[in-house]
Write a protein that holds these residues in place. Structure first.
Motif, PDB file in Angstrom:
ATOM      1  N   GLU A 160       0.832  -1.200   0.000  1.00 18.81           N
ATOM      2  CA  GLU A 160       0.000   0.000   0.000  1.00 18.81           C
ATOM      3  C   GLU A 160       0.869   1.253   0.000  1.00 18.81           C
ATOM      4  O   GLU A 160       1.971   1.255   0.534  1.00 18.81           O
ATOM      5  CB  GLU A 160      -0.886   0.031   1.247  1.00 18.81           C
ATOM      6  N   THR A 161       0.357   2.320  -0.572  1.00 18.81           N
ATOM      7  CA  THR A 161       1.030   3.610  -0.505  1.00 18.81           C
ATOM      8  C   THR A 161       0.651   4.282   0.800  1.00 18.81           C
ATOM      9  O   THR A 161      -0.518   4.298   1.173  1.00 18.81           O
ATOM     10  CB  THR A 161       0.626   4.499  -1.698  1.00 18.81           C
ATOM     11  N   THR A 162       1.650   4.823   1.502  1.00 19.33           N
ATOM     12  CA  THR A 162       1.382   5.516   2.761  1.00 19.33           C
ATOM     13  C   THR A 162       1.985   6.912   2.710  1.00 19.33           C
ATOM     14  O   THR A 162       2.964   7.163   1.989  1.00 19.33           O
ATOM     15  CB  THR A 162       1.960   4.760   3.968  1.00 19.33           C
ATOM     16  N   TYR A 163       1.403   7.800   3.485  1.00 19.92           N
ATOM     17  CA  TYR A 163       1.851   9.188   3.543  1.00 19.92           C
ATOM     18  C   TYR A 163       1.971   9.595   4.999  1.00 19.92           C
ATOM     19  O   TYR A 163       1.029   9.420   5.779  1.00 19.92           O
ATOM     20  CB  TYR A 163       0.840  10.082   2.811  1.00 19.92           C
ATOM     21  N   CYS A 164       3.127  10.097   5.371  1.00 19.73           N
ATOM     22  CA  CYS A 164       3.377  10.551   6.735  1.00 19.73           C
ATOM     23  C   CYS A 164       3.723  12.035   6.679  1.00 19.73           C
ATOM     24  O   CYS A 164       4.702  12.418   6.031  1.00 19.73           O
ATOM     25  CB  CYS A 164       4.550   9.792   7.345  1.00 19.73           C
ATOM     26  N   ALA A 165       2.932  12.843   7.342  1.00 18.36           N
ATOM     27  CA  ALA A 165       3.119  14.292   7.285  1.00 18.36           C
ATOM     28  C   ALA A 165       3.876  14.785   8.515  1.00 18.36           C
ATOM     29  O   ALA A 165       3.676  14.296   9.624  1.00 18.36           O
ATOM     30  CB  ALA A 165       1.772  14.988   7.192  1.00 18.36           C
ATOM     31  N   ASP A 166       4.733  15.751   8.271  1.00 12.59           N
ATOM     32  CA  ASP A 166       5.371  16.520   9.337  1.00 12.59           C
ATOM     33  C   ASP A 166       6.152  15.646  10.323  1.00 12.59           C
ATOM     34  O   ASP A 166       5.986  15.737  11.532  1.00 12.59           O
ATOM     35  CB  ASP A 166       4.312  17.349  10.067  1.00 12.59           C
ATOM     36  N   ILE A 167       7.023  14.799   9.796  1.00  7.80           N
ATOM     37  CA  ILE A 167       7.831  13.899  10.610  1.00  7.80           C
ATOM     38  C   ILE A 167       9.123  14.616  11.022  1.00  7.80           C
ATOM     39  O   ILE A 167       9.862  15.116  10.168  1.00  7.80           O
ATOM     40  CB  ILE A 167       8.184  12.613   9.823  1.00  7.80           C
ATOM     41  N   LYS A 168       9.400  14.650  12.309  1.00 13.47           N
ATOM     42  CA  LYS A 168      10.641  15.263  12.793  1.00 13.47           C
ATOM     43  C   LYS A 168      11.774  14.255  12.635  1.00 13.47           C
ATOM     44  O   LYS A 168      11.718  13.142  13.166  1.00 13.47           O
ATOM     45  CB  LYS A 168      10.519  15.686  14.251  1.00 13.47           C
ATOM     46  N   VAL A 169      12.795  14.649  11.909  1.00 13.40           N
ATOM     47  CA  VAL A 169      13.934  13.791  11.637  1.00 13.40           C
ATOM     48  C   VAL A 169      14.839  13.753  12.877  1.00 13.40           C
ATOM     49  O   VAL A 169      15.187  14.807  13.414  1.00 13.40           O
ATOM     50  CB  VAL A 169      14.727  14.314  10.418  1.00 13.40           C
ATOM     51  N   PRO A 170      15.228  12.573  13.334  1.00 14.81           N
ATOM     52  CA  PRO A 170      16.092  12.457  14.516  1.00 14.81           C
ATOM     53  C   PRO A 170      17.552  12.780  14.157  1.00 14.81           C
ATOM     54  O   PRO A 170      18.372  11.882  13.955  1.00 14.81           O
ATOM     55  CB  PRO A 170      15.911  11.004  14.953  1.00 14.81           C
ATOM     56  N   LEU A 171      17.869  14.062  14.068  1.00 11.71           N
ATOM     57  CA  LEU A 171      19.201  14.493  13.633  1.00 11.71           C
ATOM     58  C   LEU A 171      20.315  13.965  14.529  1.00 11.71           C
ATOM     59  O   LEU A 171      21.390  13.633  14.042  1.00 11.71           O
ATOM     60  CB  LEU A 171      19.256  16.021  13.560  1.00 11.71           C
ATOM     61  N   ASN A 172      20.049  13.874  15.828  1.00 10.53           N
ATOM     62  CA  ASN A 172      21.086  13.368  16.738  1.00 10.53           C
ATOM     63  C   ASN A 172      21.442  11.918  16.411  1.00 10.53           C
ATOM     64  O   ASN A 172      22.604  11.524  16.478  1.00 10.53           O
ATOM     65  CB  ASN A 172      20.648  13.515  18.197  1.00 10.53           C
ATOM     66  N   VAL A 173      20.463  11.126  16.056  1.00 14.12           N
ATOM     67  CA  VAL A 173      20.722   9.723  15.697  1.00 14.12           C
ATOM     68  C   VAL A 173      21.529   9.656  14.403  1.00 14.12           C
ATOM     69  O   VAL A 173      22.494   8.894  14.295  1.00 14.12           O
ATOM     70  CB  VAL A 173      19.390   8.940  15.554  1.00 14.12           C
ATOM     71  N   LEU A 174      21.148  10.478  13.417  1.00 16.57           N
ATOM     72  CA  LEU A 174      21.872  10.480  12.145  1.00 16.57           C
ATOM     73  C   LEU A 174      23.302  10.966  12.325  1.00 16.57           C
ATOM     74  O   LEU A 174      24.229  10.407  11.734  1.00 16.57           O
ATOM     75  CB  LEU A 174      21.142  11.350  11.119  1.00 16.57           C
TER      76      LEU A 174
END
Length: 166
Positions: A98-112
């Motif tokens: 299925e196609t899914t859409y996730c809006a306004d997700i905060k990227v975990p910059l500390n993990v990256l």
């Protein structure tokens, strides 16, 4: 409005699927690499098989580092930092076809930053809209799942605040 975005994303996913077949796979990979959006391609088990140049640029990593640490090694379905910001059931829907859409997700910059050894991203926070959609093989099985990340907002630290912190 959200339905309109999801409909456009589904339409895009359908167009992408129609352009995909084994004869065009290499050409499609080259096209994906030139896209300005962050694109990840996963195997049906969640393992990364491809990331485009925009991903490397955005996160400050080289293609060599990506090949050493991400391609064939990173599994999005097993990453607790992903399941902390995207409901696992929603992500698994894409791997079920299925196609899914996730809006306004905060990227975990500390993990990256920790994962890639990046000292400073020069940002406080980044928010993305993420569309995940399957690519099917000739037998109708999920061959790949594509994640397209569109950066919506980036908050950068202000220099005077940084000086005050020091």
């Amino acid at each position: 409005m959200l339905d309109d975005i999801q409909n456009r994303q589904s339409s895009f996913a359908d167009s992408f699927q129609k352009s995909f077949d084994s004869d065009k796979e290499e050409l499609l990979a080259k096209a994906i690499d030139m896209f300005p959006y962050l694109i990840h391609v996963f195997a049906p088990d969640g393992t990364t098989v491809f990331i485009n140049e925009a991903v490397c640029k955005q996160y400050g990593i080289t293609q060599e580092l990506a090949e050493e640490t991400i391609i064939g090694k990173y599994n999005v379905l097993k990453d607790p930092s992903v399941s902390a910001v995207i409901p696992p059931s929603l992500l698994q829907q894409a791997f079920r076809g299925e196609t899914t859409y996730c809006a306004d997700i905060k990227v975990p910059l500390n993990v990256l930053a920790e994962r890639f050894g990046v000292q400073d991203y020069d940002m406080e926070a980044m928010y993305q809209d993420i569309t995940n959609f399957p690519i099917f093989d000739d037998a109708g099985q999920v061959a790949y799942v594509v994640a397209i990340q569109i950066i919506r907002r980036v908050y950068r630290g202000r220099e005077e605040i940084e000086r005050a912190k020091e």
